[in-house]
Design a protein around this motif. Structure first.
Motif, PDB file in Angstrom:
ATOM      1  N   HIS A 100       0.896  -1.092  -0.008  1.00  0.00           N
ATOM      2  CA  HIS A 100      -0.028  -0.151   0.049  1.00  0.00           C
ATOM      3  C   HIS A 100       0.819   1.314   0.078  1.00  0.00           C
ATOM      4  CE1 HIS A 100      -3.872  -1.933   1.411  1.00  0.00           C
ATOM      5  NE2 HIS A 100      -3.350  -2.573   0.515  1.00  0.00           N
ATOM      6  N   ASP A 116      -9.564   1.697  -2.120  1.00  0.00           N
ATOM      7  CA  ASP A 116      -9.459   0.180  -2.347  1.00  0.00           C
ATOM      8  C   ASP A 116      -8.005   0.073  -3.048  1.00  0.00           C
ATOM      9  OD1 ASP A 116      -9.245  -2.557  -2.758  1.00  0.00           O
ATOM     10  OD2 ASP A 116     -11.364  -2.509  -3.770  1.00  0.00           O
ATOM     11  N   CYS A 151     -14.657  -1.399  -7.038  1.00  0.00           N
ATOM     12  CA  CYS A 151     -14.132  -0.440  -5.962  1.00  0.00           C
ATOM     13  C   CYS A 151     -15.242   0.608  -5.832  1.00  0.00           C
ATOM     14  CB  CYS A 151     -13.036   0.339  -6.772  1.00  0.00           C
ATOM     15  SG  CYS A 151     -11.484  -0.537  -7.080  1.00  0.00           S
ATOM     16  N   ASP A 162      -6.243  -2.959  -2.834  1.00  0.00           N
ATOM     17  CA  ASP A 162      -6.033  -4.587  -2.803  1.00  0.00           C
ATOM     18  C   ASP A 162      -6.591  -4.875  -4.173  1.00  0.00           C
ATOM     19  OD1 ASP A 162      -4.610  -4.811  -0.620  1.00  0.00           O
ATOM     20  OD2 ASP A 162      -6.442  -5.091   0.354  1.00  0.00           O
ATOM     21  N   THR A 163      -7.759  -4.474  -4.675  1.00  0.00           N
ATOM     22  CA  THR A 163      -8.402  -4.926  -5.990  1.00  0.00           C
ATOM     23  C   THR A 163      -7.630  -4.456  -7.361  1.00  0.00           C
ATOM     24  OG1 THR A 163     -10.359  -4.507  -5.158  1.00  0.00           O
ATOM     25  CG2 THR A 163     -10.462  -4.607  -7.349  1.00  0.00           C
ATOM     26  N   GLN A 204     -11.851   7.020  -7.675  1.00  0.00           N
ATOM     27  CA  GLN A 204     -11.926   6.848  -6.159  1.00  0.00           C
ATOM     28  C   GLN A 204     -11.753   7.954  -5.503  1.00  0.00           C
ATOM     29  OE1 GLN A 204     -10.817   3.071  -4.113  1.00  0.00           O
ATOM     30  NE2 GLN A 204      -9.858   2.129  -6.022  1.00  0.00           N
TER      31      GLN A 204
END
Length: 339
Positions: A139, A303, A204, A305-306, A178
């Motif tokens: 991340h 998000d 997402c 991770d997606t 996002q």
């Protein structure tokens, strides 16, 4: 230490090189993760307009501080950090007015100067931003592209209660969408050709237009009504999408150009003038964009991770590009692991 060098388009070699001595105002970091971005791909294909070879890449990174100079106060040994990769003159109008991302002599690590594709890297401490201890290194390496998105959204001004269209569902387009949503947009829509990237956007929480099978203007009106979008973000960098943005924009609205254009664009400036469109460029980021990006992640509004689809070991660096070329739309964000 091992350093990955792209000696020519598509060819990476590893050299054993010494680690630079840490000066009083510098830190030494142990690089943990490197993200591969669209601009890196242009370099790999020999199509980046501002990069020559050989070049050490690596500008989306997370790392651990392993040594600090005697004058360093903003980070300490053991901190997780990410690095702002701009190298600026500090003297031009932009630099002296807080706009250093537009420095007249701007160089970017991994493109015009040495990047961080190495086991260790020595850098000015002023370019380091501490990450929360609980944030993963994966991340942490995503904070740089998120800062790109934050800066782009800020270029449009306050997006609270605005209707936002994003052209392009790749990593940057997805993060712009996002970010706009996280910063208060009323509704956000991504237009994209790839079915897979449309599915990623929907995972997402972003609405989509299937640009392969649906007329974009019809899709805009179906989602936003006849008033269309308040702001359009072009996040691909090709003639087709910048012209889609211009042709589908409501009169008097704003278009923010985020995509990197490898070739000269051909657009109808008469239409831009007659429709009184605001056509804005968005280049990189500043420290406040990194700070806001970290804040948005801490608040659980982004998000990552997606978006992270593949992981490749450092010694297999070239495989990251092979994956991207072979799998194309299915390789969203490829992470290089160095530990």
């Amino acid at each position: 230490m091992l350093q990955a060098i792209m000696v020519e388009p598509g060819k990476i070699e590893f050299n054993d090189v010494p680690v630079s001595k840490v000066k009083p105002y510098q830190i030494k970091i142990k690089v943990k993760r490197i993200g591969v971005c669209g601009s890196d791909i242009h370099v790999n294909h020999g199509k980046h307009p501002y990069t020559s070879y050989p070049v050490v890449q690596g500008h989306e990174v997370s790392a651990e501080v392993v040594e600090v100079g005697s004058e360093v106060t903003n980070v300490k040994i053991g901190d997780k950090v990410t690095i702002q990769p701009q190298v600026v003159c500090g003297e031009c109008y932009q630099c002296t007015h807080g706009l250093y991302n537009d420095c007249e002599e701007l160089k970017v690590m991994g493109f015009q100067t040495t990047g961080m594709a190495s086991e260790y890297f020595v850098v000015d401490a002023s370019k380091a931003l501490a990450l929360p201890a609980e944030m993963s290194f994966e991340h942490g390496a995503m904070i740089e592209p998120l800062a790109v998105a934050v800066h782009a959204v800020r270029r449009a001004g306050d997006v609270t209660n605005k209707k936002i269209l994003v052209l392009g569902g790749g990593p940057i387009g997805n993060l712009v969408a996002q970010t706009a949503k996280a910063m208060g947009a009323e509704s956000v829509l991504i237009s994209e050709l790839s079915k897979y990237r449309l599915e990623v956007a929907e995972k997402c929480g972003i609405k989509t237009i299937d640009a392969k099978n649906e007329d974009i203007l019809n899709g805009i009106i179906a989602n936003f009504g006849n008033d269309r979008a308040d702001v359009i973000f072009e996040c691909i960098g090709i003639n087709v999408t910048i012209n889609q943005a211009i042709n589908s924009a409501r009169k008097g609205s704003t278009i923010v150009v985020v995509g990197v254009f490898a070739e000269m664009a051909n657009i109808n400036m008469g239409y831009v003038q007659d429709h009184e469109l605001s056509l804005l460029g968005s280049a990189m980021y500043r420290e406040e964009d990194y700070v806001k990006a970290i804040e948005l992640v801490n608040e659980g509004l982004i998000d990552f991770d997606t978006l992270i689809t593949h992981r490749v070991k450092f010694e297999d660096y070239a495989k990251a590009y092979a994956l991207i070329d072979e799998q194309k739309d299915y390789a969203m964000k490829v992470m290089i692991e160095i530990d």
